[in-house]
Every structure is written in structure tokens, then in C-alpha cells.
Design a protein around this motif. Structure first.
Motif, mmCIF file in Angstrom:
data_model
loop_
_atom_site.group_PDB
_atom_site.id
_atom_site.type_symbol
_atom_site.label_atom_id
_atom_site.label_comp_id
_atom_site.label_asym_id
_atom_site.label_seq_id
_atom_site.Cartn_x
_atom_site.Cartn_y
_atom_site.Cartn_z
ATOM 1 N N GLY A 115 0.904 -1.174 -0.009
ATOM 2 C CA GLY A 115 -0.054 -0.074 -0.075
ATOM 3 C C GLY A 115 0.879 1.038 0.057
ATOM 4 O O GLY A 115 1.924 1.277 0.386
ATOM 5 N N ASP A 116 0.155 2.313 -0.429
ATOM 6 C CA ASP A 116 0.942 3.777 -0.400
ATOM 7 C C ASP A 116 1.083 4.061 1.123
ATOM 8 O O ASP A 116 1.696 5.116 1.350
ATOM 9 C CB ASP A 116 0.363 4.814 -1.286
ATOM 10 C CG ASP A 116 -1.017 5.071 -1.100
ATOM 11 O OD1 ASP A 116 -1.532 4.459 -0.223
ATOM 12 O OD2 ASP A 116 -1.342 6.083 -1.865
ATOM 13 N N SER A 117 0.055 3.223 2.064
ATOM 14 C CA SER A 117 0.189 3.418 3.459
ATOM 15 C C SER A 117 1.602 3.288 3.967
ATOM 16 O O SER A 117 2.086 3.556 5.070
ATOM 17 C CB SER A 117 -0.903 2.466 4.230
ATOM 18 O OG SER A 117 -0.257 1.111 3.655
ATOM 19 N N ALA A 118 2.620 2.790 3.268
ATOM 20 C CA ALA A 118 3.863 2.688 3.352
ATOM 21 C C ALA A 118 4.575 4.118 3.644
ATOM 22 O O ALA A 118 5.647 4.563 4.302
ATOM 23 C CB ALA A 118 4.755 2.116 2.140
ATOM 24 N N VAL A 163 -1.932 -3.902 -10.029
ATOM 25 C CA VAL A 163 -1.844 -2.551 -9.326
ATOM 26 C C VAL A 163 -3.336 -2.041 -8.571
ATOM 27 O O VAL A 163 -4.414 -2.936 -9.048
ATOM 28 C CB VAL A 163 -1.353 -1.543 -10.366
ATOM 29 C CG1 VAL A 163 -0.241 -1.910 -11.112
ATOM 30 C CG2 VAL A 163 -2.484 -1.322 -11.624
ATOM 31 N N LYS A 164 -3.240 -1.036 -7.926
ATOM 32 C CA LYS A 164 -4.166 -0.546 -7.241
ATOM 33 C C LYS A 164 -4.236 0.717 -7.471
ATOM 34 O O LYS A 164 -3.192 1.467 -7.519
ATOM 35 C CB LYS A 164 -4.248 -0.756 -5.715
ATOM 36 C CG LYS A 164 -5.858 -0.180 -5.028
ATOM 37 C CD LYS A 164 -5.912 -0.707 -3.693
ATOM 38 C CE LYS A 164 -4.984 0.090 -2.589
ATOM 39 N NZ LYS A 164 -5.265 1.374 -2.582
ATOM 40 N N LEU A 165 -5.384 1.371 -7.762
ATOM 41 C CA LEU A 165 -5.494 2.925 -7.992
ATOM 42 C C LEU A 165 -6.728 3.488 -7.305
ATOM 43 O O LEU A 165 -7.619 2.748 -7.219
ATOM 44 C CB LEU A 165 -5.455 3.557 -9.311
ATOM 45 C CG LEU A 165 -5.945 2.801 -10.416
ATOM 46 C CD1 LEU A 165 -7.473 3.022 -10.409
ATOM 47 C CD2 LEU A 165 -5.313 3.221 -11.941
HETATM 48 O O1 KIV Z 1 -2.375 1.917 1.277
HETATM 49 C C1 KIV Z 1 -3.142 0.944 1.676
HETATM 50 O O2 KIV Z 1 -2.591 0.204 2.668
HETATM 51 C C2 KIV Z 1 -4.290 0.899 1.225
HETATM 52 C C3 KIV Z 1 -5.288 0.000 2.200
HETATM 53 C C4 KIV Z 1 -5.792 0.346 3.446
HETATM 54 C C5 KIV Z 1 -6.410 -0.534 1.228
HETATM 55 O O3 KIV Z 1 -4.920 1.424 0.397
#
Ligand code: KIV
Length: 274
Positions: free
Chosen positions: A54-57, A123-125
Motif C-alpha cells: 500500500g501507499d500507506s507505506a 496494481v491498485k489506484l
Molecule cells: O495503502 C493502503 O494500505 C491501502 C489499504 C488500506 C487499502 O490502500
């Protein structure tokens, strides 16, 4: 070998087809974030079928106070580490703020870097109808896309904070976004911080899996940021359930190590080479 999705033994990676089949069977599954090889291996061996870098990084790895500053170059090595640390999980790379919003071409260029340089499988957006051209272009190019609706943290400045989304009429808009994303070819959609009844309606209306975070119990899957789940985040959100107390464990171990070093109790002969 079994091809059972959650926790199942398998000699291959989980694929987006497995996730689609799980929805048809009505089987729920867990997703966790991961940012390094060692935790990826632990979660992979625990049977978690999908790992999200995740961009939560931005917050949990790099110490920023939102997801906005993190860059593609900062996320690429984390993604590569998670791919190397796992054997079965589908690894999804989050496209960071500013790396896909400009155009479908920009999204494709960024996604290609995550797939070629880090080995990501999808990928996620974030966003609804405004990112449909990006989703369509990625899917047409062979990139599986996980969508993300509701509280989309990259838009925190427009949303006015980290608050529940989709109440009232906004729920109809979210539903329309979800259907359009499905039509555009997204293989799954994250629903973050939305009312439980809206998440349930979206889940029953879509044929692709929904993945909830603060979205109640009716979604096909659930995701949490692992540091929240394991007790490393000092004040996690209301929707987090703690399954560990790693913050306290690490603090205790660090204090014990420090005390042994200062007292001379560590190292002893058993930790020394002759
Ligand atoms: O960046 C992330 O960890 C997320 C999740 C919380 C879904 O997008």
C-alpha cells in the motif's frame, strides 16, 4: 494440489481468476498490507492470498503524515521485496499520488514499472469515474486493476479529512462509480470507510469482489494495514481489530537487550566464537 483460495496449499501464485471464483463460491478471504520480504513470507505462509504494498507505506515505513509524499521510486523496492518474500500470494502494488492521475498513458507507464522492475502481479489506484480511462487502458494492456472507493486517502485534502464517505446521496454516486469500474474491467474494488449497508449493496450488485476496510461485514474480503492489526499503531481507527501487541513486545525486548548489554549479561560464552 488444492487450489482452495484462502489458506489453501498451492504450487502456484493466486490469480485474479481465483478471486473471481471465490466470489462465485461465496468464499471470503483476507488481504494484508506488506512492505518487506520477512513479513511477506510470514503472511504468505499464513495463507493470506493477496498482499498489498500500500501507499500507506508513506506513513508506516517512511514516517510521512499522509500518503501524498511517497513516490514510485520509494515504493518499487518495497514491492520487489514483497514479491521475493512470498510464493503464493498475489502481490498488488499501489500506484502513489501523482503517478497515474494525469492520463491513461501515465498510468500505464507507472504500472509497467511496478510489473517489470518489481514483479507486481496487479496494481491498485484510487477513484471512480474520473479514473475510468486509466483503468480501461491498463486492463487493455494486460494489467489487472484493483479499484479503491470511499475514503481515498490520496484525496484527503478534497475530502476534508479522514472521514466516512458515501452517506446519503453520495452512496448512489459511489454505487455508480463501482459499477463503472467493474464495466471498465477492474478485478476487485476496495471500499474504505463507507456505511456497512452501502458496502453490502455494492457487494451484492457487483460480480467482482469487494474488499472492505471500515466497511462492515458484508464485503467479500477484508483488508487491514498490518501494523494496525498487530498493535504497532498507537491510535488505530475504530474499524481496526488488534490481533497482536507487537509494539509492547518490541519495546520489552529492546529494553531487555539494553539492560543485558549494560549489565554485561549479554553476550555470554554461548554467543561467542572460540
Ligand atoms: O495503502 C493502503 O494500505 C491501502 C489499504 C488500506 C487499502 O490502500
Amino acid at each position: 494440489m488444492s487450489t482452495k483460495l484462502y489458506g489453501g496449499v498451492s504450487g502456484r501464485r493466486v490469480t485474479v481468476r481465483d478471486l473471481a471464483a471465490a466470489k462465485e463460491r461465496g468464499e471470503r478471504w483476507p488481504m494484508l498490507t506488506a512492505y518487506d520480504a520477512m513479513t511477506a513470507r510470514v503472511f504468505d505462509e499464513a495463507g493470506i492470498p493477496v498482499l498489498l504494498v500500500g501507499d500507506s507505506a508513506a506513513m508506516v515505513v517512511y514516517g510521512y503524515d499522509s500518503t501524498l509524499p511517497v513516490t514510485v521510486d520509494e515504493l518499487l523496492p518495497l514491492t520487489a521485496a514483497v514479491v521475493r518474500g512470498s510464493r503464493r500470494a498475489l502481490v498488488v502494488a499501489d500506484l502513489p499520488f501523482g503517478s497515474y492521475q494525469a492520463s491513461a498513458a501515465q498510468a500505464l507507464e507507472t504500472a509497467a514499472r511496478f510489473m517489470k522492475e518489481a514483479g507486481a502481479h496487479a496494481v491498485k489506484l484510487e477513484g471512480g469515474r474520473r479514473v475510468l480511462p486509466q483503468v480501461e487502458a491498463l486492463v487493455a494492456a494486460g494489467v489487472p486493476v484493483m479499484a479503491h472507493l470511499g475514503l481515498t486517502p490520496q484525496s484527503v485534502n478534497v475530502l476534508g479529512g479522514y472521514r466516512v464517505q458515501g452517506r446519503g446521496q453520495a452512496g448512489d454516486e459511489l454505487m455508480a462509480d463501482a459499477k463503472d469500474l467493474e464495466r471498465a474491467g477492474a478485478f476487485a474494488v476496495v471500499l474504505e470507510c463507507v456505511p456497512a449497508d452501502l458496502a453490502e449493496r455494492v457487494t451484492t450488485s457487483l460480480s467482482i469482489p469487494t474488499i472492505g476496510i471500515g466497511a462492515g461485514a458484508a464485503t467479500d474480503a477484508q483488508v487491514l494495514v498490518w501494523q494496525d492489526l498487530m498493535g504497532l499503531t498507537p491510535q488505530p481507527a475504530k474499524f481496526v481489530k488488534r490481533y497482536g501487541d507487537l509494539g509492547a513486545d518490541l519495546g520489552r525486548a529492546a529494553r531487555a537487550f539494553a539492560s543485558d548489554v549494560t549489565s554485561g549479561a549479554f553476550p555470554t560464552g554461548e554467543h561467542a566464537y572460540g
